[in-house]
Design a protein around this motif. Sequence first.
Motif, PDB file in Angstrom:
ATOM      1  N   SER A   1     -13.871 -20.866   0.171  1.00  0.00           N
ATOM      2  CA  SER A   1     -13.653 -21.297  -1.312  1.00  0.00           C
ATOM      3  C   SER A   1     -12.452 -22.273  -1.300  1.00  0.00           C
ATOM      4  O   SER A   1     -12.548 -23.349  -2.023  1.00  0.00           O
ATOM      5  N   GLY A   2     -11.430 -22.115  -0.734  1.00  0.00           N
ATOM      6  CA  GLY A   2     -10.220 -22.932  -0.616  1.00  0.00           C
ATOM      7  C   GLY A   2     -10.751 -24.215  -0.074  1.00  0.00           C
ATOM      8  O   GLY A   2      -9.988 -25.300  -0.708  1.00  0.00           O
ATOM      9  N   ILE A   3     -11.360 -24.214   0.970  1.00  0.00           N
ATOM     10  CA  ILE A   3     -11.633 -25.522   1.632  1.00  0.00           C
ATOM     11  C   ILE A   3     -12.495 -26.356   0.676  1.00  0.00           C
ATOM     12  O   ILE A   3     -12.358 -27.751   0.679  1.00  0.00           O
ATOM     13  N   LEU A   4     -13.329 -25.678  -0.157  1.00  0.00           N
ATOM     14  CA  LEU A   4     -14.158 -26.371  -1.125  1.00  0.00           C
ATOM     15  C   LEU A   4     -13.624 -26.721  -2.240  1.00  0.00           C
ATOM     16  O   LEU A   4     -14.049 -27.355  -3.261  1.00  0.00           O
ATOM     17  N   GLY A   5     -12.178 -26.377  -2.393  1.00  0.00           N
ATOM     18  CA  GLY A   5     -11.249 -26.894  -3.489  1.00  0.00           C
ATOM     19  C   GLY A   5     -11.081 -25.643  -4.515  1.00  0.00           C
ATOM     20  O   GLY A   5     -10.381 -25.912  -5.579  1.00  0.00           O
ATOM     21  N   GLU A   6     -11.621 -24.401  -4.481  1.00  0.00           N
ATOM     22  CA  GLU A   6     -11.137 -23.415  -5.142  1.00  0.00           C
ATOM     23  C   GLU A   6      -9.582 -23.071  -5.109  1.00  0.00           C
ATOM     24  O   GLU A   6      -9.191 -22.756  -4.052  1.00  0.00           O
ATOM     25  N   ARG A   7      -8.952 -22.944  -6.287  1.00  0.00           N
ATOM     26  CA  ARG A   7      -7.389 -22.600  -6.131  1.00  0.00           C
ATOM     27  C   ARG A   7      -7.388 -20.983  -6.084  1.00  0.00           C
ATOM     28  O   ARG A   7      -8.019 -20.391  -7.121  1.00  0.00           O
ATOM     29  N   ILE A   8      -6.888 -20.552  -5.224  1.00  0.00           N
ATOM     30  CA  ILE A   8      -6.368 -19.114  -5.012  1.00  0.00           C
ATOM     31  C   ILE A   8      -5.367 -18.807  -5.868  1.00  0.00           C
ATOM     32  O   ILE A   8      -4.083 -19.285  -5.510  1.00  0.00           O
ATOM     33  N   THR A   9      -5.444 -17.971  -6.911  1.00  0.00           N
ATOM     34  CA  THR A   9      -4.459 -17.670  -7.805  1.00  0.00           C
ATOM     35  C   THR A   9      -3.292 -16.460  -7.256  1.00  0.00           C
ATOM     36  O   THR A   9      -3.808 -15.953  -6.177  1.00  0.00           O
ATOM     37  N   GLY A  10      -2.339 -16.188  -7.813  1.00  0.00           N
ATOM     38  CA  GLY A  10      -1.383 -15.250  -7.374  1.00  0.00           C
ATOM     39  C   GLY A  10      -1.768 -14.005  -7.699  1.00  0.00           C
ATOM     40  O   GLY A  10      -1.829 -13.138  -6.653  1.00  0.00           O
ATOM     41  N   ALA A  11      -2.701 -13.765  -8.746  1.00  0.00           N
ATOM     42  CA  ALA A  11      -3.194 -12.465  -8.976  1.00  0.00           C
ATOM     43  C   ALA A  11      -4.152 -12.008  -7.967  1.00  0.00           C
ATOM     44  O   ALA A  11      -4.405 -11.089  -7.398  1.00  0.00           O
ATOM     45  N   GLN A  12      -4.982 -13.106  -7.392  1.00  0.00           N
ATOM     46  CA  GLN A  12      -6.015 -12.763  -6.535  1.00  0.00           C
ATOM     47  C   GLN A  12      -5.496 -12.559  -5.256  1.00  0.00           C
ATOM     48  O   GLN A  12      -5.811 -11.537  -4.658  1.00  0.00           O
ATOM     49  N   SER A  13      -4.599 -13.241  -4.945  1.00  0.00           N
ATOM     50  CA  SER A  13      -3.828 -12.888  -3.501  1.00  0.00           C
ATOM     51  C   SER A  13      -3.078 -11.387  -3.555  1.00  0.00           C
ATOM     52  O   SER A  13      -3.247 -10.795  -2.429  1.00  0.00           O
ATOM     53  N   ILE A  14      -2.199 -11.274  -4.715  1.00  0.00           N
ATOM     54  CA  ILE A  14      -1.695  -9.625  -4.870  1.00  0.00           C
ATOM     55  C   ILE A  14      -2.850  -8.696  -4.843  1.00  0.00           C
ATOM     56  O   ILE A  14      -2.816  -7.855  -4.247  1.00  0.00           O
ATOM     57  N   GLY A  15      -3.836  -8.893  -5.670  1.00  0.00           N
ATOM     58  CA  GLY A  15      -5.073  -7.932  -5.966  1.00  0.00           C
ATOM     59  C   GLY A  15      -5.722  -7.761  -4.566  1.00  0.00           C
ATOM     60  O   GLY A  15      -5.966  -6.597  -4.396  1.00  0.00           O
ATOM     61  N   GLY A  16      -6.014  -8.883  -3.910  1.00  0.00           N
ATOM     62  CA  GLY A  16      -6.658  -8.876  -2.623  1.00  0.00           C
ATOM     63  C   GLY A  16      -5.999  -7.827  -1.605  1.00  0.00           C
ATOM     64  O   GLY A  16      -6.490  -7.196  -0.843  1.00  0.00           O
ATOM     65  N   LEU A  17      -4.414  -8.122  -1.538  1.00  0.00           N
ATOM     66  CA  LEU A  17      -3.588  -7.361  -0.566  1.00  0.00           C
ATOM     67  C   LEU A  17      -3.711  -5.805  -1.008  1.00  0.00           C
ATOM     68  O   LEU A  17      -3.744  -5.021   0.231  1.00  0.00           O
ATOM     69  N   PHE A  18      -3.686  -5.318  -2.330  1.00  0.00           N
ATOM     70  CA  PHE A  18      -3.573  -4.238  -2.527  1.00  0.00           C
ATOM     71  C   PHE A  18      -4.970  -3.524  -2.112  1.00  0.00           C
ATOM     72  O   PHE A  18      -4.898  -2.410  -1.561  1.00  0.00           O
ATOM     73  N   VAL A  19      -6.057  -4.324  -2.522  1.00  0.00           N
ATOM     74  CA  VAL A  19      -7.610  -3.699  -1.883  1.00  0.00           C
ATOM     75  C   VAL A  19      -7.277  -3.485  -0.311  1.00  0.00           C
ATOM     76  O   VAL A  19      -7.901  -2.330   0.196  1.00  0.00           O
ATOM     77  N   PHE A  20      -7.007  -4.480   0.413  1.00  0.00           N
ATOM     78  CA  PHE A  20      -7.015  -4.491   1.554  1.00  0.00           C
ATOM     79  C   PHE A  20      -6.222  -3.218   2.277  1.00  0.00           C
ATOM     80  O   PHE A  20      -6.495  -2.371   3.078  1.00  0.00           O
ATOM     81  N   ALA A  21      -4.902  -3.227   1.476  1.00  0.00           N
ATOM     82  CA  ALA A  21      -4.157  -1.960   2.069  1.00  0.00           C
ATOM     83  C   ALA A  21      -4.714  -0.369   1.738  1.00  0.00           C
ATOM     84  O   ALA A  21      -4.673   0.275   2.523  1.00  0.00           O
ATOM     85  N   GLY A  22      -5.463  -0.558   0.648  1.00  0.00           N
ATOM     86  CA  GLY A  22      -6.034   0.589   0.105  1.00  0.00           C
ATOM     87  C   GLY A  22      -7.203   0.950   0.751  1.00  0.00           C
ATOM     88  O   GLY A  22      -7.268   2.007   1.295  1.00  0.00           O
ATOM     89  N   VAL A  23      -7.800   0.087   1.427  1.00  0.00           N
ATOM     90  CA  VAL A  23      -8.894   0.399   2.162  1.00  0.00           C
ATOM     91  C   VAL A  23      -8.739   0.916   3.422  1.00  0.00           C
ATOM     92  O   VAL A  23      -9.222   1.677   4.146  1.00  0.00           O
ATOM     93  N   TYR A  24      -7.581   0.159   4.244  1.00  0.00           N
ATOM     94  CA  TYR A  24      -7.370   0.447   5.400  1.00  0.00           C
ATOM     95  C   TYR A  24      -6.773   1.961   5.387  1.00  0.00           C
ATOM     96  O   TYR A  24      -7.002   2.756   6.362  1.00  0.00           O
ATOM     97  N   LEU A  25      -6.106   2.512   4.423  1.00  0.00           N
ATOM     98  CA  LEU A  25      -5.705   3.753   4.279  1.00  0.00           C
ATOM     99  C   LEU A  25      -6.861   4.824   3.855  1.00  0.00           C
ATOM    100  O   LEU A  25      -7.104   5.819   4.554  1.00  0.00           O
ATOM    101  N   THR A  26      -7.772   4.392   3.056  1.00  0.00           N
ATOM    102  CA  THR A  26      -8.826   5.055   2.829  1.00  0.00           C
ATOM    103  C   THR A  26      -9.894   5.441   3.980  1.00  0.00           C
ATOM    104  O   THR A  26     -10.414   6.645   4.088  1.00  0.00           O
ATOM    105  N   THR A  27     -10.014   4.530   4.701  1.00  0.00           N
ATOM    106  CA  THR A  27     -10.964   4.556   5.940  1.00  0.00           C
ATOM    107  C   THR A  27     -10.190   5.464   7.126  1.00  0.00           C
ATOM    108  O   THR A  27     -10.879   5.955   8.023  1.00  0.00           O
ATOM    109  N   GLY A  28      -9.153   5.872   6.914  1.00  0.00           N
ATOM    110  CA  GLY A  28      -8.401   6.767   7.679  1.00  0.00           C
ATOM    111  C   GLY A  28      -8.021   6.105   9.155  1.00  0.00           C
ATOM    112  O   GLY A  28      -7.574   6.651   9.992  1.00  0.00           O
TER     113      GLY A  28
END
Length: 294
Positions: free
Chosen positions: A260-287
Amino acid sequence: MNKYRVWLLLIVCNLFWAGNYVFGKYVIAEITPLGITFFRWAFAILLLFPIAHFLEKPEWKSVRKVWPSLVIMGILGIIAYNMLLYSALDYTSPTNAAFVSALNPGIMVVSSVLLTKEKISRLQILGIGISLLGVLVLLTQGNITQIFHTAYNRGDLLMVGAVVVWTAYSILGRRLTMIPPITATAVSALFAVIMMAPFVFAQGMDISNLSPLAITGIIYMIIFPSVGSFVFWNISVREIGPGQAGIFLNLIPVFTAVISGILGERITGAQSIGGLFVFAGVYLTTGMLEKRKA
Protein backbone atom coordinates in the motif's frame (compact mmCIF):
# COMPACT_ATOMS: atom_id res chain seq x y z
CA MET A 1 11.64 -30.67 1.95
CA ASN A 2 14.35 -28.25 3.09
CA LYS A 3 13.03 -25.98 5.87
CA TYR A 4 14.26 -22.88 4.03
CA ARG A 5 12.14 -23.84 1.02
CA VAL A 6 9.15 -24.24 3.33
CA TRP A 7 9.78 -20.79 4.79
CA LEU A 8 9.99 -19.39 1.27
CA LEU A 9 6.65 -21.01 0.38
CA LEU A 10 5.05 -19.48 3.49
CA ILE A 11 6.47 -16.04 2.72
CA VAL A 12 5.12 -16.18 -0.84
CA CYS A 13 1.81 -17.59 0.40
CA ASN A 14 1.23 -14.64 2.76
CA LEU A 15 2.45 -12.17 0.14
CA PHE A 16 -0.32 -13.44 -2.15
CA TRP A 17 -2.90 -13.07 0.63
CA ALA A 18 -1.70 -9.52 1.33
CA GLY A 19 -2.19 -8.69 -2.37
CA ASN A 20 -5.83 -9.74 -1.98
CA TYR A 21 -6.40 -6.83 0.42
CA VAL A 22 -4.74 -4.33 -1.91
CA PHE A 23 -6.41 -5.50 -5.14
CA GLY A 24 -9.74 -5.82 -3.33
CA LYS A 25 -9.68 -2.08 -2.59
CA TYR A 26 -9.52 -1.32 -6.33
CA VAL A 27 -11.95 -4.00 -7.52
CA ILE A 28 -14.66 -3.08 -4.97
CA ALA A 29 -14.97 0.31 -6.72
CA GLU A 30 -16.40 -1.42 -9.81
CA ILE A 31 -18.13 -4.58 -8.65
CA THR A 32 -20.12 -5.56 -5.55
CA PRO A 33 -18.71 -7.75 -2.77
CA LEU A 34 -21.10 -10.50 -3.88
CA GLY A 35 -19.85 -10.24 -7.45
CA ILE A 36 -16.19 -10.35 -6.45
CA THR A 37 -16.73 -13.36 -4.19
CA PHE A 38 -18.76 -15.25 -6.80
CA PHE A 39 -16.47 -14.72 -9.79
CA ARG A 40 -13.31 -15.26 -7.76
CA TRP A 41 -14.38 -18.65 -6.46
CA ALA A 42 -16.34 -19.77 -9.52
CA PHE A 43 -13.11 -19.77 -11.50
CA ALA A 44 -10.90 -20.85 -8.58
CA ILE A 45 -12.73 -24.17 -8.18
CA LEU A 46 -11.84 -25.03 -11.78
CA LEU A 47 -8.22 -25.06 -10.62
CA LEU A 48 -8.70 -26.31 -7.06
CA PHE A 49 -10.50 -29.55 -7.95
CA PRO A 50 -7.74 -30.88 -10.28
CA ILE A 51 -5.06 -29.84 -7.76
CA ALA A 52 -6.93 -31.57 -4.91
CA HIS A 53 -7.50 -34.69 -7.01
CA PHE A 54 -3.87 -35.15 -8.06
CA LEU A 55 -2.11 -33.74 -4.98
CA GLU A 56 -4.27 -35.13 -2.18
CA LYS A 57 -6.02 -38.07 -3.92
CA PRO A 58 -9.10 -37.80 -1.66
CA GLU A 59 -11.67 -40.53 -1.09
CA TRP A 60 -14.72 -38.84 -2.58
CA LYS A 61 -17.08 -41.22 -0.73
CA SER A 62 -15.80 -39.79 2.55
CA VAL A 63 -16.35 -36.27 1.22
CA ARG A 64 -20.01 -37.03 0.49
CA LYS A 65 -20.56 -38.19 4.08
CA VAL A 66 -19.68 -34.76 5.53
CA TRP A 67 -21.35 -32.55 2.92
CA PRO A 68 -23.49 -30.65 5.52
CA SER A 69 -20.32 -29.48 7.30
CA LEU A 70 -18.80 -28.48 3.96
CA VAL A 71 -21.92 -26.44 3.16
CA ILE A 72 -21.54 -24.57 6.46
CA MET A 73 -17.84 -24.02 5.71
CA GLY A 74 -18.83 -22.59 2.33
CA ILE A 75 -21.30 -20.21 3.96
CA LEU A 76 -18.80 -19.05 6.60
CA GLY A 77 -15.38 -19.14 4.95
CA ILE A 78 -16.27 -18.42 1.33
CA ILE A 79 -19.45 -16.31 1.37
CA ALA A 80 -19.60 -14.53 4.76
CA TYR A 81 -15.86 -13.93 5.23
CA ASN A 82 -15.22 -12.65 1.72
CA MET A 83 -18.38 -10.53 1.67
CA LEU A 84 -17.34 -8.90 4.97
CA LEU A 85 -13.75 -8.46 3.80
CA TYR A 86 -14.61 -6.80 0.49
CA SER A 87 -17.37 -4.73 2.12
CA ALA A 88 -14.82 -3.54 4.69
CA LEU A 89 -12.42 -2.48 1.94
CA ASP A 90 -15.14 -0.22 0.58
CA TYR A 91 -14.82 1.88 3.76
CA THR A 92 -11.33 1.36 5.18
CA SER A 93 -7.77 1.04 3.91
CA PRO A 94 -6.16 -2.31 3.05
CA THR A 95 -3.57 -1.67 5.76
CA ASN A 96 -6.17 -1.16 8.50
CA ALA A 97 -8.09 -4.24 7.36
CA ALA A 98 -4.92 -6.35 7.42
CA PHE A 99 -3.91 -5.12 10.89
CA VAL A 100 -7.37 -5.95 12.28
CA SER A 101 -7.16 -9.39 10.66
CA ALA A 102 -3.98 -10.00 12.68
CA LEU A 103 -6.31 -10.60 15.64
CA ASN A 104 -7.05 -14.05 14.21
CA PRO A 105 -4.45 -16.03 16.21
CA GLY A 106 -5.56 -14.42 19.47
CA ILE A 107 -9.26 -15.01 18.77
CA MET A 108 -8.43 -18.63 17.93
CA VAL A 109 -6.75 -19.08 21.32
CA VAL A 110 -9.75 -17.61 23.17
CA SER A 111 -12.13 -19.83 21.20
CA SER A 112 -10.05 -22.90 22.03
CA VAL A 113 -10.22 -22.01 25.73
CA LEU A 114 -14.00 -21.54 25.67
CA LEU A 115 -14.87 -24.51 23.46
CA THR A 116 -12.27 -27.14 24.34
CA LYS A 117 -11.33 -26.02 27.90
CA GLU A 118 -7.74 -25.58 26.74
CA LYS A 119 -5.54 -24.01 29.42
CA ILE A 120 -4.18 -20.51 28.88
CA SER A 121 -1.27 -18.85 30.66
CA ARG A 122 -1.14 -15.40 32.21
CA LEU A 123 1.29 -14.33 29.48
CA GLN A 124 -1.22 -15.36 26.81
CA ILE A 125 -3.99 -13.44 28.59
CA LEU A 126 -1.69 -10.40 28.60
CA GLY A 127 -1.11 -10.94 24.86
CA ILE A 128 -4.83 -10.97 24.14
CA GLY A 129 -5.25 -7.72 26.05
CA ILE A 130 -2.38 -6.06 24.16
CA SER A 131 -3.81 -7.21 20.81
CA LEU A 132 -7.23 -5.78 21.67
CA LEU A 133 -5.56 -2.52 22.72
CA GLY A 134 -3.85 -2.38 19.33
CA VAL A 135 -7.13 -2.87 17.51
CA LEU A 136 -8.74 -0.13 19.63
CA VAL A 137 -5.92 2.22 18.60
CA LEU A 138 -6.71 1.41 14.98
CA LEU A 139 -10.48 1.74 15.40
CA THR A 140 -10.22 5.09 17.21
CA GLN A 141 -7.41 6.37 14.95
CA GLY A 142 -5.18 6.75 17.99
CA ASN A 143 -7.71 8.70 20.07
CA ILE A 144 -8.37 5.82 22.47
CA THR A 145 -9.54 8.12 25.30
CA GLN A 146 -12.62 8.91 23.20
CA ILE A 147 -13.53 5.24 22.78
CA PHE A 148 -17.21 5.78 23.64
CA HIS A 149 -17.53 9.00 21.68
CA THR A 150 -15.78 8.05 18.45
CA ALA A 151 -17.69 7.44 15.23
CA TYR A 152 -16.03 4.18 14.25
CA ASN A 153 -15.06 3.45 10.69
CA ARG A 154 -17.63 1.03 9.32
CA GLY A 155 -14.94 -0.85 7.42
CA ASP A 156 -12.87 -1.57 10.53
CA LEU A 157 -15.96 -2.90 12.34
CA LEU A 158 -16.85 -5.09 9.34
CA MET A 159 -13.29 -6.45 9.44
CA VAL A 160 -13.73 -7.39 13.11
CA GLY A 161 -16.82 -9.32 12.01
CA ALA A 162 -14.75 -11.01 9.29
CA VAL A 163 -12.21 -12.14 11.90
CA VAL A 164 -14.97 -13.70 14.03
CA VAL A 165 -16.44 -15.49 11.01
CA TRP A 166 -13.02 -16.80 9.95
CA THR A 167 -12.46 -18.13 13.48
CA ALA A 168 -15.73 -20.09 13.32
CA TYR A 169 -14.75 -21.39 9.87
CA SER A 170 -11.31 -22.46 11.10
CA ILE A 171 -12.72 -24.28 14.14
CA LEU A 172 -15.12 -26.22 11.93
CA GLY A 173 -12.37 -26.98 9.42
CA ARG A 174 -10.14 -28.41 12.15
CA ARG A 175 -12.81 -30.97 13.00
CA LEU A 176 -12.93 -32.31 9.43
CA THR A 177 -9.72 -34.27 9.85
CA MET A 178 -10.87 -37.02 7.50
CA ILE A 179 -10.99 -34.62 4.52
CA PRO A 180 -7.74 -33.20 3.05
CA PRO A 181 -7.65 -29.38 3.35
CA ILE A 182 -7.45 -28.43 -0.36
CA THR A 183 -10.29 -30.88 -1.11
CA ALA A 184 -12.40 -29.37 1.68
CA THR A 185 -11.71 -25.90 0.30
CA ALA A 186 -12.66 -26.92 -3.24
CA VAL A 187 -15.91 -28.63 -2.24
CA SER A 188 -17.01 -25.92 0.21
CA ALA A 189 -16.26 -23.30 -2.47
CA LEU A 190 -18.39 -25.24 -4.97
CA PHE A 191 -21.34 -25.24 -2.55
CA ALA A 192 -20.83 -21.51 -1.93
CA VAL A 193 -20.79 -20.71 -5.66
CA ILE A 194 -24.01 -22.68 -6.17
CA MET A 195 -25.70 -20.80 -3.30
CA MET A 196 -24.53 -17.40 -4.57
CA ALA A 197 -25.46 -17.98 -8.23
CA PRO A 198 -29.20 -17.10 -7.99
CA PHE A 199 -28.45 -13.81 -6.22
CA VAL A 200 -25.71 -12.88 -8.70
CA PHE A 201 -27.98 -13.53 -11.67
CA ALA A 202 -30.83 -11.65 -9.96
CA GLN A 203 -28.58 -8.60 -9.67
CA GLY A 204 -27.83 -8.87 -13.38
CA MET A 205 -24.16 -7.98 -13.08
CA ASP A 206 -22.50 -6.75 -16.26
CA ILE A 207 -18.79 -7.55 -16.22
CA SER A 208 -18.22 -6.42 -19.81
CA ASN A 209 -17.61 -2.82 -18.65
CA LEU A 210 -14.96 -3.64 -16.05
CA SER A 211 -11.73 -1.70 -16.33
CA PRO A 212 -8.45 -3.51 -17.09
CA LEU A 213 -7.39 -2.90 -13.48
CA ALA A 214 -10.50 -4.61 -12.08
CA ILE A 215 -10.12 -7.57 -14.46
CA THR A 216 -6.46 -7.88 -13.48
CA GLY A 217 -7.46 -7.78 -9.82
CA ILE A 218 -10.03 -10.56 -10.20
CA ILE A 219 -7.57 -12.74 -12.16
CA TYR A 220 -5.01 -12.14 -9.41
CA MET A 221 -7.53 -13.17 -6.74
CA ILE A 222 -8.38 -16.36 -8.61
CA ILE A 223 -4.84 -17.55 -9.25
CA PHE A 224 -2.78 -16.34 -6.31
CA PRO A 225 -4.79 -15.98 -3.03
CA SER A 226 -7.43 -18.61 -3.86
CA VAL A 227 -5.21 -21.29 -5.42
CA GLY A 228 -1.52 -20.48 -4.91
CA SER A 229 -1.77 -19.52 -1.23
CA PHE A 230 -3.92 -22.53 -0.31
CA VAL A 231 -1.59 -24.98 -2.05
CA PHE A 232 1.60 -23.44 -0.61
CA TRP A 233 0.02 -23.20 2.83
CA ASN A 234 -1.04 -26.84 2.93
CA ILE A 235 2.30 -28.10 1.64
CA SER A 236 4.04 -26.09 4.38
CA VAL A 237 1.68 -27.24 7.14
CA ARG A 238 2.40 -30.86 6.20
CA GLU A 239 6.13 -30.20 6.50
CA ILE A 240 6.40 -28.12 9.70
CA GLY A 241 2.93 -28.25 11.28
CA PRO A 242 0.24 -25.59 11.78
CA GLY A 243 1.85 -24.08 14.89
CA GLN A 244 5.05 -22.94 13.21
CA ALA A 245 3.30 -22.12 9.93
CA GLY A 246 0.78 -19.93 11.75
CA ILE A 247 3.53 -17.55 12.87
CA PHE A 248 4.01 -16.50 9.25
CA LEU A 249 0.39 -15.19 9.08
CA ASN A 250 1.70 -12.12 10.89
CA LEU A 251 3.46 -11.19 7.65
CA ILE A 252 0.14 -10.33 5.97
CA PRO A 253 -0.27 -6.87 7.60
CA VAL A 254 3.41 -6.13 7.00
CA PHE A 255 3.22 -7.01 3.30
CA THR A 256 -0.09 -5.16 2.95
CA ALA A 257 1.38 -2.00 4.50
CA VAL A 258 4.48 -2.20 2.28
CA ILE A 259 2.47 -2.75 -0.93
CA SER A 260 0.00 0.00 0.00
CA GLY A 261 2.88 2.34 0.80
CA ILE A 262 4.47 1.68 -2.59
CA LEU A 263 1.12 2.46 -4.23
CA GLY A 264 0.91 5.78 -2.39
CA GLU A 265 -1.09 5.07 0.78
CA ARG A 266 0.19 7.06 3.75
CA ILE A 267 0.83 4.97 6.85
CA THR A 268 -0.35 6.95 9.89
CA GLY A 269 1.15 6.96 13.36
CA ALA A 270 -1.99 5.32 14.77
CA GLN A 271 -1.66 2.48 12.24
CA SER A 272 2.00 1.97 13.13
CA ILE A 273 1.40 1.98 16.89
CA GLY A 274 -1.77 -0.11 16.66
CA GLY A 275 -0.05 -2.60 14.40
CA LEU A 276 2.89 -2.98 16.79
CA PHE A 277 0.51 -3.64 19.69
CA VAL A 278 -1.34 -6.26 17.63
CA PHE A 279 1.91 -8.00 16.65
CA ALA A 280 3.25 -7.98 20.21
CA GLY A 281 -0.03 -9.31 21.54
CA VAL A 282 -0.21 -12.06 18.94
CA TYR A 283 3.38 -13.08 19.73
CA LEU A 284 2.50 -13.50 23.42
CA THR A 285 -0.88 -15.12 22.75
CA THR A 286 0.51 -17.84 20.49
CA GLY A 287 2.87 -18.86 23.30
CA MET A 288 6.02 -18.45 21.21
CA LEU A 289 7.85 -16.49 23.96
CA GLU A 290 7.14 -19.22 26.50
CA LYS A 291 8.35 -21.89 24.06
CA ARG A 292 11.60 -20.00 23.48
CA LYS A 293 12.16 -19.71 27.25
CA ALA A 294 11.48 -23.42 27.64
